[in-house]
Every structure is written in C-alpha cells, then in structure tokens.
Design a protein around this motif. Structure first.
Motif, PDB file in Angstrom:
ATOM      1  N   PRO B  90      30.598  31.902  40.853  1.00 11.29           N
ATOM      2  CA  PRO B  90      32.034  32.136  41.023  1.00 11.29           C
ATOM      3  C   PRO B  90      32.897  30.962  40.575  1.00 11.29           C
ATOM      4  N   PHE B  91      32.290  29.837  40.274  1.00 17.47           N
ATOM      5  CA  PHE B  91      33.090  28.692  39.872  1.00 17.47           C
ATOM      6  C   PHE B  91      32.906  28.335  38.404  1.00 17.47           C
ATOM      7  N   PRO B  93      33.102  28.471  34.490  1.00 23.37           N
ATOM      8  CA  PRO B  93      34.042  29.096  33.566  1.00 23.37           C
ATOM      9  C   PRO B  93      33.367  30.235  32.824  1.00 23.37           C
ATOM     10  N   ASP B  94      34.142  31.263  32.492  1.00 27.99           N
ATOM     11  CA  ASP B  94      33.512  32.385  31.800  1.00 27.99           C
ATOM     12  C   ASP B  94      34.007  32.532  30.374  1.00 27.99           C
ATOM     13  N   THR B 106      37.426  25.208  28.482  1.00 30.71           N
ATOM     14  CA  THR B 106      36.801  26.338  29.152  1.00 30.71           C
ATOM     15  C   THR B 106      37.769  26.867  30.178  1.00 30.71           C
ATOM     16  N   GLU B 107      37.651  28.138  30.464  1.00 29.37           N
ATOM     17  CA  GLU B 107      38.587  28.730  31.391  1.00 29.37           C
ATOM     18  C   GLU B 107      37.858  29.690  32.293  1.00 29.37           C
ATOM     19  N   HIS B 109      38.760  32.924  34.666  1.00 28.27           N
ATOM     20  CA  HIS B 109      39.800  33.843  35.101  1.00 28.27           C
ATOM     21  C   HIS B 109      39.639  34.039  36.593  1.00 28.27           C
ATOM     22  N   PRO B 110      40.665  33.761  37.383  1.00 25.03           N
ATOM     23  CA  PRO B 110      40.486  33.935  38.825  1.00 25.03           C
ATOM     24  C   PRO B 110      40.277  35.409  39.169  1.00 25.03           C
TER      25      PRO B 110
END
Lengths: 479, 510
Positions: B90-91, B93-94, B106-107, B109-110
């Motif tokens: 969950p932490f 970056p995707d 890297t990002e 998305h919440p």
C-alpha cells in the motif's frame, strides 16, 4: 453493603498480578507511543513548513500569467493526528491546480518509514484498540467464573446480598482499578506531549478535542469491561472464559474491522479513483477538441456571410491561425461557454462516482459497526482529523483552492480569438501572489455532530453487555 | 511410551474447548482473509490493466511533433504473492514517470475510496498468522504444565517411570500437531479458493516455490510460539499467572517490539525525510541548471558583444560616409546598396558566429547533463546509504521479536518487503534508460534558445514509447536475504524448548 463489596473487590484486584502487568504495559506503551507519534508529527510538520515555504519563495508569485502556471497547495498535518494517525499516511499532501479545472492531488511516494510501514505505527489509538481493550478483557474475564471455581461465590451468595449488587460491585471495582492505572499513563503521555515546543494543549480547540477523545476512550473501557464480565457469566471455569475472551477479542478487534470493509467492497465494487481521474482528464481534452472544432465551424459560418472583398483578407488571417478582430466577441463568447461548461461536466462524473462510493461506504460503515471497536475508531480518528470523512474534506479544500486560483488567474485566460489571450484589465505580467491553501478542518462540535451515532452505539453496547451479564448472573449456577 | 504420551496429549487437547475455538477461528478467518485479499488483488490488477490500456491508447505514441522531451509512464503490476503478505504494497509507488533530466519520479495514487479498509488495515495471511495463530498457539499451550499441576495429574504422571524430558517432548509434539492440523486444513481451503480464481494459478513458477517456503516458515513460526507457550507454563505455578504472562509477552512480542524499534532507530540515527530529500534534489538540479544557464548567457553575450564591437563601427561608418548632411556626394541608393553589402557580410559573419557558438555550447550541454547526473547521483547514493543504515538498525532491533523476523521473511517472499524498494528503483532506472535511448538522447536543449537534433530523428513520426517490463527478484536471492531471519526463528524455538526442558526438570510438581 455495596461499599464493602466494592472495597473487597478492589483489594482483590490490586493484589492480583494482572494489575501489575496492566499498569506496567500502560505506563510503558502509552507514553512511549505518544512520544513516538509526537516526534513523527514534528517531522511531518517541519516537512510541510519547509515545502510550502520553499514553494512560496520560488514559485509563489508567477512571473507570467500563462495557462501552464500551477498553484500548489499543501495540506498541513493535523495536531491531533498524534493521537490517531488514521488515514494520514494515505492522504495526498499536495494539490496542484490546473488550467483545465482538473486539479491534481499528489503524494510524495513516502518511503522513509519503510520499516514503520511494514510493521505498523503505534499511536494512542492503536494502544487503545489493541492493548487497552485486551487488558480490559483480561481484567474481567473471570470475575464470575473464577470466583465460582475458587468456591468463594457460594459464600457470597449465602449472604443476604442481591445478585445485582454483587455484579455491579464487581464491574465497578474492576473498571475503577483499570481506569486508575490507565489515567496515570494518559497523564504521563500528556506531559510528554506538552514538553514539545510544537504542540500546545492549552489551545481551546485542541483541548476540547482531546477531552472528547479521552471521554470516548473511557467509554470504550467501560464497554470492554462489561463485555468481559458478560463473558465470565457464560463460562463455568477460568479456562473456558479464556477461550471465550480470545475468540471475542479476535472477532471484535481483528475480524470485523478488517473483514467487513472488504466485504462491502466485494458487494459493491467500485471503479478506482485513478480510473475516474483519467476519465476526467480525457473529458477535458475532448471538450477542448470540440471547442476547437466548433470555433472553426463558427468562423466558417461567419465567413460565408462576408462580402467577397473582405473574404480574401479575412481568410488570410484565418489561415495564419488567428481570428480577425471582428469575430472576437462571438469566439470569445464560445470560449466562455466552454469554460463554464467544463466544471459542470466534471462535476457530473464526480457526482456519479460519489454516488457509487456512497453505497459502498454506507454498507461498510453499517457492517463494521457490529464491533464497538469500530465505532470507537471512527469517532477518535474523526476527532483527530484523520478519519473516514477526511478524504472528502481534503477534496473540498482542494476544490476551494482550485477555485481561488481560477479566480486569480485561469478565469482571466481566453482561448478564443487569438491563440490565447487575457480578459480586459488583466495584466499577465502582474499576477498577484498565489495564496497558501487554507486547509479547513471540522471542529470538535461539528465532528461530534456527525459521530454522535457512534458514541451512542458505544453506550448501547455497554448497556447491552452489562444487561446480558446481569441476566446470566441472576440465573447462574454457583455450585 | 512416548507415543502413548503424545496420544494422551492429543486426546486431551482435542476435547478441550480451546482447540475447538482455535480450529474454528483458523478455518473461518484464514480462508475468509484469503478470499477478501483475492478480490482486492483482482481489483488492483484490473485497475492497473485498465489504466495501462487507457495510457497506451491515448499517450503511447506522443503527439507529433515530439521534441525529445516526452514523458513516459511505466506501471508496476501488483505481485501475485502480495495475496499472502501485503507488506509495503500500500505504500509502494505504482507509477514511474521518466524525465529528460534523467531523474525519474515515482508516484502513488492514493486509494482513498476504501477509507475503512485503510483505517483498519487488511487482513492478509501474514496478519492472520502473526496475530491470530500466534495467540492461538500460546493459548493452546500456556497451561500445558501448570494446568496439569493444578489438576494434580502431573504428580501421577511423574510417579511413573517416565523421564521428564519425554513428558515435555510429548506435550510439545501434541500441542504442535493440534495447532498445525487446523492451520493446514484452513490453508487447503484457502488454496482451493485461490485456485478458483482465473487470475491466479498456484502451479505457476512465480507462486508454488515461494508458497512452499512460506508454508515451511509458518510451520516453524508456529513451533516458536508453541514452545514459547510451554516455556511460560513451566516457569509458573498456576494457570492464571501463566495466562497473564502469556498476554504480557504476546503484547510485547507482537505489538511492542515490532512497532517501537523502527522509531527507536529513527531517533538513534535520524535521516532527513524523503520529502525533504526529493526537494533538496530538485533544488540542486535547479541550481545547476541555473548556473549553466548563466554560463551560457555569458558566452552568448561575449560573442554578441564581440560582434557588436566589430560591426557596429562599420555600420556607423557607412552611415556617416553616405549620409553626410553637409555633402550630397552619394545618393540614398548608394547608401542602401552599401548597407546591403555590409549586411550580407554581417550575415555571413553571424552564421560563422553561430557555428562557433554551437561548437562551444554542445560540450557545455553535455557537461550539464553529466554534471547533473553526477551530483544528483552522489546525493542519491549518500541518502540511500544513510537510509539503509537506519533500516538495518531498525531491522536488527526489531529482530528481538520472532514476530518481526517472520513478518520480514513473508514480506520479502511476497515481493512487498524492504528490498522491493530497491528493485522498484532499479526497474524504474532501466525504464528511464530505455526511454532515454529512444527520446532524450535524440535531442539536447540549448538552454534558452532552441534545441538540436540528430538528422536521423524525425519529430513528426515519433516512435512508440515502450512499456515498462517489471521484473521481480527471483526466489534464490530472496532466500539468501532472509536466511538470517529463518535462522533466528530456529534459534528462538530451540532456546524456548531448552528453557522449557530445563524448567520442567526442576519443576515442583506438588
């Protein structure tokens, strides 16, 4: 008589090993977790301040009011997130406003707390949910069954004491002893908090919220002790009670809170926010293309009405990609129409998505409230400003900020007549300084307004467990 | 004799309510957790695929003209094994964005849509084992010795000619079997659930070896917990006090040590936060760029000043000569002709100047690229080293508890552990290089004024952006990184067993 009974119970509980262990755990874990969360908060706050300051220095006043200029708004960490971190690690911490109206929310991919993320953070809320609730159950799980085992219950019943008083004295004294060591630990934790230069507890808003949190925490302890007493009336011996305790704790603390939201997701599957935002980005792009096409058609139709003489010169202007001055009012009006339409269309998508989410959200809330721990979590994290409503609040703040920047800059840009231009009276070289994002949070009263149901439910659970215990105890076989 | 003892332990435990409760919880919660996680995994997978497809449809061929500054996006698909331990998933970056400066970003998305899930956490296999199964193992075994003493049966048993070591061994085996059997049954159900999904196949090479290791480590972990329970029971005289110590130790091992040690590491060895660091990086890049811009401006100014110094007098001279108001020797046409001639010469000189300038600027731009890469790389390396030291400190501190060792092993095997961070940045780096070859090397920006491209590159027919191929760490290196933890688990259970035997040998059975 009741006082004698309570005194007897208190002496018994205090002399027990459980009291020592519970006090030790509370005294160590609660202040320690408070210290840890405080350090974490101070770091987050420093990060926020640094970032917003540097952004303001470097980009706060745009040199040129073009459509590529972005405003960045930063979300300050909430002071009360020290108590309950809740959704804070997941919330985006930055809003980037866009000319298109689709603001972007960003979250630095947070890789600092690698281990912390892997093993979980420990804050006051966590201590309450896991440690204090477990301890409350351990304190009370054999109140009735243990005494039956030892045989003292028979002697007690032989006295002329109503069973109701007996049960009440047990519950009250166990709870009182637990509360004393708990409150000592909380006082120490508050001292740890007060020692920080960044946090002031005397602020009336903060103090009100903390007071509310403590009150709800006490309510949770009452609820848990009455559950423990209730479990003890269902068992004949200590070992049986332990099994009951273990099952109840696992189901209420680990099972229901974790499973029900995911169940809701299975029942009401939703598209993810990512898909929605790319859909929105596509929509704005499509609208732009549509606008350009319509602009072309408009100029064509206007051109066909011209006399032959003008036509040649106007066509030349058009071929160079510009719109002649005499068409400017119509074309600009078309642009204004699109500028107003875009947010409405976006809102429509958002609305649809919100409805979809709402169904899932409601179901998850209802299902998870089967456990009193969930009610507690909802109210505490909402008070801390990191609860389940916070994403919505963040979005509202972001929307407000986008609106603010739109008024300052984007609304003054026209993509109508000549490439892109500005409304009259707007000087693109003198854009006013962008304001910081004012992040509004609900205050304690407003939160309690929305969370009153959860608090009431906690009270109902307490009463329910206690009355169940009472009924069982009245017909309890003391032999 | 041993077999009789074991059989006795097993029958005794089976008839106990505790066994029923643990078995029921195991059989219900582990498969249920697996089902829920499977749904979650499928949703994540579908979301990633959908997003990837949208991206490919819309942006994979950049809009012409593409000037070599295009941003490519790479997607990190969720790992199949994250079904077992979501770990850092969950932490992490995707999405990876490449950038012409060489600094990919890297990002993440919440995923705020499911607020409740985030608030309460996921119930994955790792959580079920560390929280529920560990507590179950302790509860089954905590009264093994002291409970029997309280009931008085221990005295009778000791009266027989059975060595004490055998008695305790029989207890360990009996209790262990009775925790493991419901666990295995629930695993079987969970596997059936997994097999029903079209997206997961257990037979695939990504899954079954890792799954077997996970199973083995879990069995070892259960042994740790059972022997810890027995150890507690041999050091207490009554079931009640044994139970209280059990909860105390459980809280310390499961909740205390794992959660506190990372923070202690952070306090002992502070490292600036990732936010602050990426900001510092960005600022350093900006500063370097600013410096080079200044240098290029200076050079340009030098050249244009030189031109002005050389040519301005000539133009003035002509003007003076041909447009002298006192004499009408030359007509306006003469002036224009002379001016045009001079202009042509000037143009020629100017072109030469541009060529010279270009020759100076090209190395400067190369230097900028190199300099940026170097100094940012240095910053990055430095930061990463400090971060690594901190993580290592936290890891070592938290290894005091077998629960955190177990959590690390599982997360690493599931591809959601600490090393996945490095793996992600390696993948991103590879992707960045790929895009660099296709786009960024095709152009370099000449600071403020335009850019240059090699002739072979046609901006009006841009090549397609590649997809990021995400490779995961294979099993062998993972096992290499986690073997100390496995060893620790073995050591822990060995120590507990020895303590239990030692404690039982001098146990007062009266």
């Amino acid at each position: 008589m009741l006082i004698t009974l309570i005194r007897k119970e208190i002496t018994e509980t205090v002399l027990d090993l459980r009291f020592v262990v519970a006090s030790l755990l509370f005294m160590v874990l609660i202040p320690l977790s408070m210290y840890v969360s405080r350090v974490d908060y101070e770091q987050r706050l420093a990060g926020y301040q640094q970032e917003s300051r540097i952004w303001r220095e470097r980009h706060g006043t745009p040199e040129w009011g073009g459509k590529d200029v972005e405003g960045h708004g930063f979300r300050p960490p909430s002071v009360l997130s020290i108590f309950a971190l809740g959704l804070d690690p997941y919330l985006p911490d930055r809003v980037v406003t866009k000319f298109s109206g689709v603001f972007q929310t960003m979250k630095e991919s947070n890789t600092d707390g690698t281990l912390g993320a892997l093993l979980g953070q420990m804050d006051f809320h966590f201590c309450m949910i896991y440690v204090v609730s477990l301890m409350a159950l351990i304190f009370t799980f054999n109140t009735v069954s243990g005494e039956r085992e030892r045989g003292t219950l028979r002697l007690l019943i032989a006295q002329a004491v109503p069973r109701g008083q007996l049960l009440l004295s047990k519950w009250v004294s166990k709870t009182m002893v637990l509360l004393v060591s708990y409150l000592c630990a909380v006082c120490m934790a508050l001292l740890v908090l007060e020692a920080s230069p960044q946090v002031t507890l005397v602020d009336s808003q903060v103090a009100a919220s903390i007071g509310m949190m403590l009150a709800i925490s006490l309510l949770l302890i009452l609820c848990m002790t009455s559950l423990g007493v209730c479990l003890s009336t269902f068992a004949r011996g200590s070992l049986q009670s332990i099994t009951l305790l273990f099952s109840a704790w696992v189901i209420l603390v680990l099972g229901i809170p974790k499973i029900t939201p995911m169940m809701a997701e299975i029942i009401h599957p939703c598209e993810t926010r990512r898909v929605i935002s790319s859909r929105k980005a596509m929509l704005t792009k499509d609208l732009m293309t549509e606008f350009h096409n319509r602009r072309e058609r408009l100029t064509d139709s206007l051109l066909s009405k011209e006399d032959n003489e003008d036509r040649a010169s106007i066509e030349m202007v058009l071929r160079s990609g510009n719109v002649p001055t005499r068409y400017a009012p119509q074309v600009d009006a078309l642009w204004r129409e699109y500028r107003n339409r875009t947010p409405l269309e976006l809102e429509k998508i958002e609305e649809q998505y919100r409805n979809q989410l709402q169904a899932k959200h409601t179901l998850a809330m209802i299902l998870s409230r089967m456990s009193p721990l969930c009610c507690y979590s909802y109210s505490i994290t909402s008070l801390a400003g990191t609860g389940v409503d916070e994403p919505k609040n963040f979005m509202n703040n972001a929307k407000r900020y986008q609106h603010q920047i739109s008024q300052l800059l984007y609304d003054n840009i026209i993509i109508g007549s000549n490439g892109y231009g500005w409304e009259k009276g707007f000087d693109a070289r003198q854009v006013p300084t962008f304001p910081d994002m004012a992040y509004a949070r609900a205050n304690a009263q407003q939160v309690m307004g929305t969370r009153v149901f959860d608090v009431l439910l906690l009270v109902v659970y307490t009463l329910l467990f206690y009355s169940l215990a009472f009924i069982r105890f009245v017909k309890y076989d003391v032999r | 004799m041993l077999r009789v003892l074991i059989r006795k332990e097993i029958t005794e435990t089976i008839l106990d309510l505790r066994f029923m409760a643990t078995a029921l919880l195991c059989v219900v919660l582990i498969p249920l957790g697996m089902l829920v996680n499977l749904q979650d995994y499928e949703q994540r997978l579908a979301a990633t695929q959908q997003e990837h497809q949208m991206y490919r449809q819309r942006y994979s061929v950049p809009v012409a003209p593409a000037w070599g500054k295009e941003e490519a996006q790479g997607f990190r698909p969720p790992s199949v094994m994250s079904l077992f331990a979501s770990g850092l998933d969950p932490f992490l970056p995707d999405r990876v964005f490449t950038s012409p400066t060489g600094l990919f970003r890297t990002e993440r998305h919440p995923r705020l849509d499911s607020a409740q899930t985030l608030l309460f956490g996921q119930m994955d296999f790792a959580f079920n084992v560390t929280f529920i199964l560990s507590l179950a193992a302790l509860i089954v075994s905590f009264s093994a010795v002291c409970g029997e003493k309280e009931r008085g049966t221990l005295r009778l048993m000791i009266a027989h000619t059975v060595p004490r070591g055998k008695i305790i061994l029989a207890k360990v085996v009996g209790k262990y079997v009775l925790v493991v059997v419901p666990f295995l049954v629930s695993m079987l159900i969970a596997l059936l659930i997994l097999e029903m999904s079209p997206n997961v196949s257990i037979g695939s090479h990504d899954v079954w070896p890792a799954f077997l290791v996970i199973l083995g480590v879990t069995l070892l972990f259960i042994l740790c917990m059972v022997s810890l329970g027995l150890c507690i029971s041999t050091f207490t005289a009554r079931a009640m006090s044994s139970m209280i110590w059990l909860f105390f130790i459980w809280v310390v091992l499961v909740l205390g040590i794992p959660k506190v040690s990372p923070i202690i590491a952070e306090i002992l060895y502070p490292v600036e936060s990732e936010n602050a660091f990426s900001f510092a990086k960005r600022m350093a890049a900006e500063d370097i760029r600013e410096e080079f811009n200044q240098r290029s401006k200076d050079i340009e100014k030098k050249y244009s000043d030189q031109m002005d110094k050389e040519w301005n007098p000539k133009f003035i001279q002509i003007a003076k000569k041909y447009r002298n108001p006192s004499s009408s020797e030359y007509s306006e046409e003469d002036y224009l002709a002379a001016n045009k001639k001079l202009n042509d010469e000037w143009n020629k000189a100017n072109r030469e100047r541009y060529d010279k300038l270009h020759a100076v600027m090209l190395p400067l731009a190369e230097e900028l690229k190199r300099h940026t890469a170097q100094s940012l790389g240095r910053l990055e390396q430095d930061h990463r080293n400090r971060r690594k030291k901190q993580v290592a400190l936290g890891l070592n501190l938290s290894r005091l508890s077998p629960v955190s060792s177990y959590a690390f092993i599982l997360a690493e095997l599931a591809g959601t552990g600490v090393t996945e961070m490095d793996n992600l940045s390696q993948n991103a780096q590879r992707f960045q290089e790929q895009v660099k070859d296709i786009y960024y090397d095709q152009a370099y920006n000449q600071f403020n004024s335009g850019q240059y491209r090699p002739k072979a590159y046609n901006p009006f027919d841009p090549p397609t952006l590649p997809d990021m191929t995400y490779t995961r760490v294979s099993l062998a290196p993972v096992v290499q990184t986690v073997w100390p933890d496995i060893l620790l688990l073995i050591l822990f259970s060995g120590a507990c067993l020895t303590l239990a035997i030692a404690g039982f040998n001098r146990y007062d059975v009266r």
